[in-house]
Each structure stands twice: as structure tokens, then as C-alpha cells.
Write a protein that holds these residues in place. Structure first.
Motif, short mmCIF file in Angstrom:
data_model
loop_
_atom_site.label_atom_id
_atom_site.label_comp_id
_atom_site.label_asym_id
_atom_site.label_seq_id
_atom_site.Cartn_x
_atom_site.Cartn_y
_atom_site.Cartn_z
N GLU A 167 0.83 -1.21 0.00
CA GLU A 167 0.00 0.00 0.00
C GLU A 167 0.87 1.26 0.00
O GLU A 167 0.59 2.22 -0.73
N VAL A 168 1.91 1.25 0.82
CA VAL A 168 2.81 2.41 0.88
C VAL A 168 3.51 2.60 -0.46
O VAL A 168 3.61 3.72 -0.97
N ASP A 169 3.99 1.50 -1.05
CA ASP A 169 4.67 1.58 -2.34
C ASP A 169 3.75 2.16 -3.40
O ASP A 169 4.18 2.93 -4.27
N ALA A 170 2.47 1.79 -3.33
CA ALA A 170 1.51 2.29 -4.32
C ALA A 170 1.32 3.79 -4.19
O ALA A 170 1.22 4.51 -5.20
N VAL A 171 1.27 4.30 -2.96
CA VAL A 171 1.14 5.74 -2.73
C VAL A 171 2.35 6.48 -3.29
O VAL A 171 2.22 7.52 -3.96
N VAL A 172 3.53 5.94 -3.04
CA VAL A 172 4.76 6.58 -3.53
C VAL A 172 4.79 6.56 -5.06
O VAL A 172 5.11 7.56 -5.70
N SER A 173 4.44 5.41 -5.66
CA SER A 173 4.46 5.28 -7.12
C SER A 173 3.47 6.24 -7.78
O SER A 173 3.70 6.70 -8.90
N ALA A 174 2.38 6.52 -7.07
CA ALA A 174 1.36 7.41 -7.62
C ALA A 174 1.70 8.89 -7.41
O ALA A 174 0.91 9.77 -7.76
N GLY A 175 2.87 9.16 -6.85
CA GLY A 175 3.29 10.54 -6.64
C GLY A 175 2.73 11.17 -5.38
O GLY A 175 2.68 12.40 -5.28
N GLY A 176 2.33 10.35 -4.42
CA GLY A 176 1.79 10.88 -3.18
C GLY A 176 2.82 11.68 -2.40
O GLY A 176 4.02 11.44 -2.50
N SER A 177 2.34 12.63 -1.62
CA SER A 177 3.23 13.49 -0.84
C SER A 177 3.71 12.76 0.40
O SER A 177 3.23 11.69 0.75
N ILE A 178 4.69 13.38 1.07
CA ILE A 178 5.14 12.83 2.35
C ILE A 178 3.97 12.78 3.33
O ILE A 178 3.81 11.79 4.06
N ARG A 179 3.15 13.80 3.32
CA ARG A 179 1.99 13.84 4.21
C ARG A 179 1.02 12.69 3.90
O ARG A 179 0.51 12.04 4.80
N ASP A 180 0.81 12.43 2.60
CA ASP A 180 -0.07 11.31 2.21
C ASP A 180 0.48 9.99 2.72
O ASP A 180 -0.26 9.14 3.22
N ARG A 181 1.78 9.82 2.57
CA ARG A 181 2.41 8.56 2.99
C ARG A 181 2.29 8.36 4.49
O ARG A 181 1.99 7.26 4.95
N TYR A 182 2.50 9.42 5.26
CA TYR A 182 2.44 9.27 6.71
C TYR A 182 1.00 9.14 7.22
O TYR A 182 0.77 8.51 8.25
N ALA A 183 0.06 9.72 6.50
CA ALA A 183 -1.35 9.48 6.85
C ALA A 183 -1.68 8.00 6.71
O ALA A 183 -2.37 7.41 7.55
N LEU A 184 -1.16 7.38 5.65
CA LEU A 184 -1.37 5.95 5.45
C LEU A 184 -0.63 5.14 6.51
O LEU A 184 -1.17 4.18 7.07
N LEU A 185 0.62 5.53 6.81
CA LEU A 185 1.40 4.80 7.82
C LEU A 185 0.70 4.82 9.18
O LEU A 185 0.70 3.82 9.90
N TRP A 186 0.10 5.97 9.54
CA TRP A 186 -0.59 6.03 10.82
C TRP A 186 -1.86 5.19 10.80
O TRP A 186 -2.19 4.51 11.77
N LYS A 187 -2.58 5.23 9.69
CA LYS A 187 -3.77 4.38 9.56
C LYS A 187 -3.37 2.92 9.72
O LYS A 187 -4.07 2.13 10.39
N GLN A 188 -2.26 2.53 9.12
CA GLN A 188 -1.79 1.14 9.25
C GLN A 188 -1.42 0.82 10.68
O GLN A 188 -1.66 -0.31 11.15
N GLN A 189 -0.86 1.79 11.40
CA GLN A 189 -0.53 1.56 12.80
C GLN A 189 -1.80 1.31 13.62
O GLN A 189 -1.82 0.43 14.50
N MET A 190 -2.85 2.07 13.34
CA MET A 190 -4.11 1.84 14.03
C MET A 190 -4.72 0.49 13.64
O MET A 190 -5.34 -0.18 14.46
N ASP A 191 -4.53 0.09 12.38
CA ASP A 191 -5.00 -1.22 11.95
C ASP A 191 -4.29 -2.33 12.73
O ASP A 191 -4.89 -3.36 13.05
N ARG A 192 -3.01 -2.11 13.03
CA ARG A 192 -2.28 -3.11 13.82
C ARG A 192 -2.88 -3.24 15.21
O ARG A 192 -2.94 -4.32 15.78
#
Length: 437
Positions: A167-192
Motif C-alpha cells: 500500500e505504501v509503495d503504491a502511494v509513492v508510485s502514484a506521486g503521493g506526498s510525504i503527508r499522504d504517505r504518513y497518513a497511510l502509515l498512521w492508519k496502518q498503525q491503528m490497523d495493527r
């Protein structure tokens, strides 16, 4: 399974433990430096209108940090990456890239030092998070039955982590910002956190394992469910150590805000010597104090007495009543056939030969084969002699699997086999429903 001596974690229990680990106060100047950088940013903003992104950053820098400690850790890491993005030499103002004046050269030297310190701190934080990411899960797994169930839970988690990275790789490949990537990383942390709670109650992705959690101390399952509750045990850690972390979060946000605005307006207004000195001082204090904090909190957490030892808790899975026993006469075999309805199921076993006076004779042949509907046999696990063995494999065919314990090589001695086997359905993550167009 006996649970005597397995201490359930409580707020009071952790509070007494944290009394032994007082956190040294931050230097007096930390808050003042953050305020000064925000004031300098406000002065620059008054001269030139801020963009929507800059306004959002200003609101965040002047706001209240999130209450969760791990969310603040991720927020600090995000800001470090954002600062390094700003300091990339190719993105600096042209005057600084060309070092047009001696003053420009001095500012470049300071920015280079800031970049170096932030890179070092980011690397340390990444290592800290990597080291601590598995800590609770590994503590929990220490007290899980040491058989195929623990293996399956680990495998499920590994699959989940691979999916998260994709999921993170897909955000980066799509040109997502650092903020977008960390929003996803935090969501994943809550999923854990949700997944950990699901493990505690054998729901969600673990629902197919619910009957295989027999033998796990209930106090452990309660701990898994409650550790991250709003009023749970870890809330004591937030109350005790959170304020210092919040102060550091506000400082790094102030550093980023000032860097962002001052570099964006460098063509109109160069940075004063006193202001760049204040920035450098803020970065020095921030990286030093954040480094101390991560080292401290890592030591506190890794030594936290969540449970007493598994041995004292009686967490020896081989004492479980789930095991069966079979007497295998000399020259004979013992067979168990397991039916599998779906591929990617697991065939799992755990067996041992109770040792007696003739311990050198206490082994048994073992192999596994697949039996097709027509009766044709395919060897899955080659024959080998064991005193004990534990294992599992993922099936590639539905149908029948035969587990064979072989005492045919023995002429005189019968063998006592203690074993546990299961065909476990696939453990899969739920797929979110896609709304109809």
C-alpha cells in the motif's frame, strides 16, 4: 493451562513501575525557541500571503499535538522527512545554490549542518520504531502455545505487513506526498492495534483460529484487548511521559514552519544572522533531546513488567489437554487422515515421544502424504525418524492428507505417541466491499 503467577497488567501496576523511571525535564529554552520560530514565521506571513498548504502547516504548528505517544512519534518522523525535503540542495533558493554572497554561503553552511543532524535523527528514529514495532506482539507470542497456532498467527501477521508495504509503495508510485504517505502509515498503525485486539478475542482475521486458541491464558487475551484502550494500561505511560514528547513535537513543527516560509520568501527577504542562529540552536536542542527521549522510552518499554516469566506462569503448551496419546505396537503404524476443503489451508502437527528408561529407543518414523480421490498417493513430507517434531505446511490441493507414524522398524518395542494435529482453514484478511457505481 495453569495461569498462576501470570500478573495482569493494570494502571496502578505500571504506575509503580514508572516511578522507578523518572524522565529528566527538557531544557528551559525548548518552549521559548518554538515560540520564537513561530513568531518569526508569523512576521514573514504578514509580508506575503501564505498558500493553503502553508496555512495548514501554520495551524498544525500552533495547535495541540495528538494525545497518542506513538502518533507523535510518527508525526516527528514525518516532520523530519519534510524538513529534509526542504533542505535538498536542488530545492533551495537559487541564491543559496549559487552562494551568491558571503552571507548566503554562511546560511548554506548552517542549513547543511541542520540537514546532517536531521538525517542522523531520522535514521535513529527509524531504527527505534523498527526495534519496538514487534515488541508487544513478540511478548504476546511468548505466552501463546508454542505449536502451529503461534506459527499461523505469525504467518498471518507477515502477510499483513507485506500488504501494508505494498500500500505504501503504491502511494509513492502514484506521486503521493510525504503527508499522504504518513497518513497511510498512521492508519496502518491503528490497523495493527485493531488486529492485536482481534487476536485477543479471536475475531476478524483470526476468527477461523478461535477453536485453536484453547490453552492460552485468559489473562493474556484480556491484556491484548485492553492494552491500547483509552483508559487502558498504556494510558499511564502517556500521562507520565507524553508532555515532554508533545513539547518536542511542537518544536519540530515550528522548525519546519520557519524553514518552509523563510526559504520560500528568500528572494524577497534574506534570513537574518540572529534568526538563522535561532534555527540552528532549535535544531541542536531538538535532535539532542529527541534522541535522549527515544533512548529513554525504549528502555522503559522493553523492561516493563507486562508479565512475569512464561515458566512461572505455567505456559508450557505440551501440558495441554488438547494432546492425544496412541500406543503403537512394534511393527505397526498409526495413521491420521485430515480432510481439507480449500487450498491454502494448513496441515499442522505437534508430537513427541515420552522418554523412558530406554530413551535411545524413543523415536518414531513420520511422513505425510496426499491421497487423491482416486487413491493415488503423493509424498508431501519425506519419511524421517524423530523423538519430537512440530510443523505445518500450506496445502495446494483440497482433499485428504494422511499423517503416518511408523514403528514398523521396531521388532520388540511398542511406542507411546503424544500428538496433536489439525487442518486449519485459510486465515485471510477481510476484503472491503466496493460500493456499486
Amino acid at each position: 493451562m495453569a495461569t498462576e503467577g501470570l500478573v495482569p497488567i493494570t494502571r496502578d501496576y505500571l504506575a509503580r513501575y514508572y516511578d522507578k523511571y523518572p524522565l529528566a525535564p527538557l531544557p528551559d529554552g525548548v518552549t521559548a525557541l518554538a515560540e520564537r520560530l513561530r513568531a518569526l514565521s508569523a512576521d514573514l506571513a504578514a509580508v506575503s500571503r501564505l498558500s493553503p498548504d502553508e496555512e495548514l502547516l501554520e495551524q498544525e504548528a500552533c495547535g495541540v499535538p495528538a494525545p497518542k505517544m506513538d502518533e507523535n512519534m510518527w508525526k516527528n518522523r514525518e516532520q523530519m522527512e519534510e524538513i529534509l525535503f526542504l533542505l535538498n540542495k536542488s530545492r533551495r533558493p537559487i541564491a543559496l545554490q549559487q552562494k551568491s554572497t558571503p552571507e548566503d554561503a554562511d546560511i548554506v553552511s548552517t542549513l547543511d549542518n541542520v540537514e546532517t543532524k536531521m538525517k542522523d535523527m531520522l535514521k535513529k528514529l527509524e531504527q527505534f520504531q523498527l526495534k519496538n514495532a514487534d515488541n508487544v506482539f513478540n511478548i504476546v507470542m511468548t505466552y501463546m502455545p508454542q505449536d502451529f497456532r503461534g506459527t499461523l498467527i505469525r504467518q498471518q501477521r507477515e502477510r499483513s505487513e507485506r500488504n501494508k508495504q505494498a500500500e505504501v509503495d503504491a502511494v509513492v508510485s502514484a506521486g503521493g506526498s510525504i503527508r499522504d504517505r504518513y497518513a497511510l502509515l498512521w492508519k496502518q498503525q491503528m490497523d495493527r492495534r485493531v488486529q492485536l485486539a482481534q487476536l485477543g478475542s479471536a475475531t476478524g482475521v483470526y476468527k477461523t483460529l478461535v477453536r485453536y486458541l484453547v490453552g492460552v491464558p485468559q489473562v493474556l487475551l484480556d491484556f491484548i484487548r485492553q492494552i491500547n484502550d483509552a483508559n487502558g494500561p498504556m494510558e499511564v505511560q502517556r500521562e507520565r511521559y507524553g508532555p515532554a514528547l508533545y513539547t518536542l513535537t511542537k518544536l519540530v513543527l515550528a522548525i519546519r514552519l520557519y524553514l518552509h516560509i523563510s526559504l520560500a520568501q528568500y528572494g524577497q527577504k534574506k534570513i537574518d544572522k540572529d534568526d538563522i542562529a535561532a534555527l540552528e540552536q532549535a535544531v541542536v536542542i531538538y535532535t539532542e533531546e529527541f534522541g535522549k527521549f527515544t533512548t529513554f522510552i525504549g528502555e522503559v518499554f522493553v523492561n516493563a513488567p507486562f508479565f512475569i516469566s512464561a515458566k512461572d506462569a505455567g505456559a508450557d503448551s505440551r501440558k495441554s489437554e488438547e494432546y492425544q496419546e496412541a500406543i503403537i505396537p512394534a511393527g505397526k503404524t498409526h495413521e491420521v487422515i485430515l480432510s481439507v476443503e480449500a487450498v491454502n489451508s494448513y496441515i499442522a502437527w505437534d508430537f513427541s515421544m515420552p522418554q523412558g528408561a530406554l530413551s535411545t529407543l524413543m523415536d518414531i518414523g513420520f511422513h505425510v502424504e496426499y491421497v487423491s480421490p482416486s487413491g493415488e498417493k503423493t509424498l508431501i513430507l519425506p519419511y524421517r525418524r524423530y523423538e519430537a517434531n512440530q510443523g505445518n505446511f500450506c496445502t495446494v490441493f483440497a482433499g485428504s492428507y494422511k499423517l503416518v507414524w511408523d514403528n514398523s522398524y521396531s521388532t520388540f518395542f511398542k511406542k507411546t505417541l503424544r500428538y496433536k494435529v489439525d487442518a486449519v482453514p485459510p486465515v485471510i484478511e477481510p476484503v472491503e466491499a466496493v460500493p456499486a457505481p
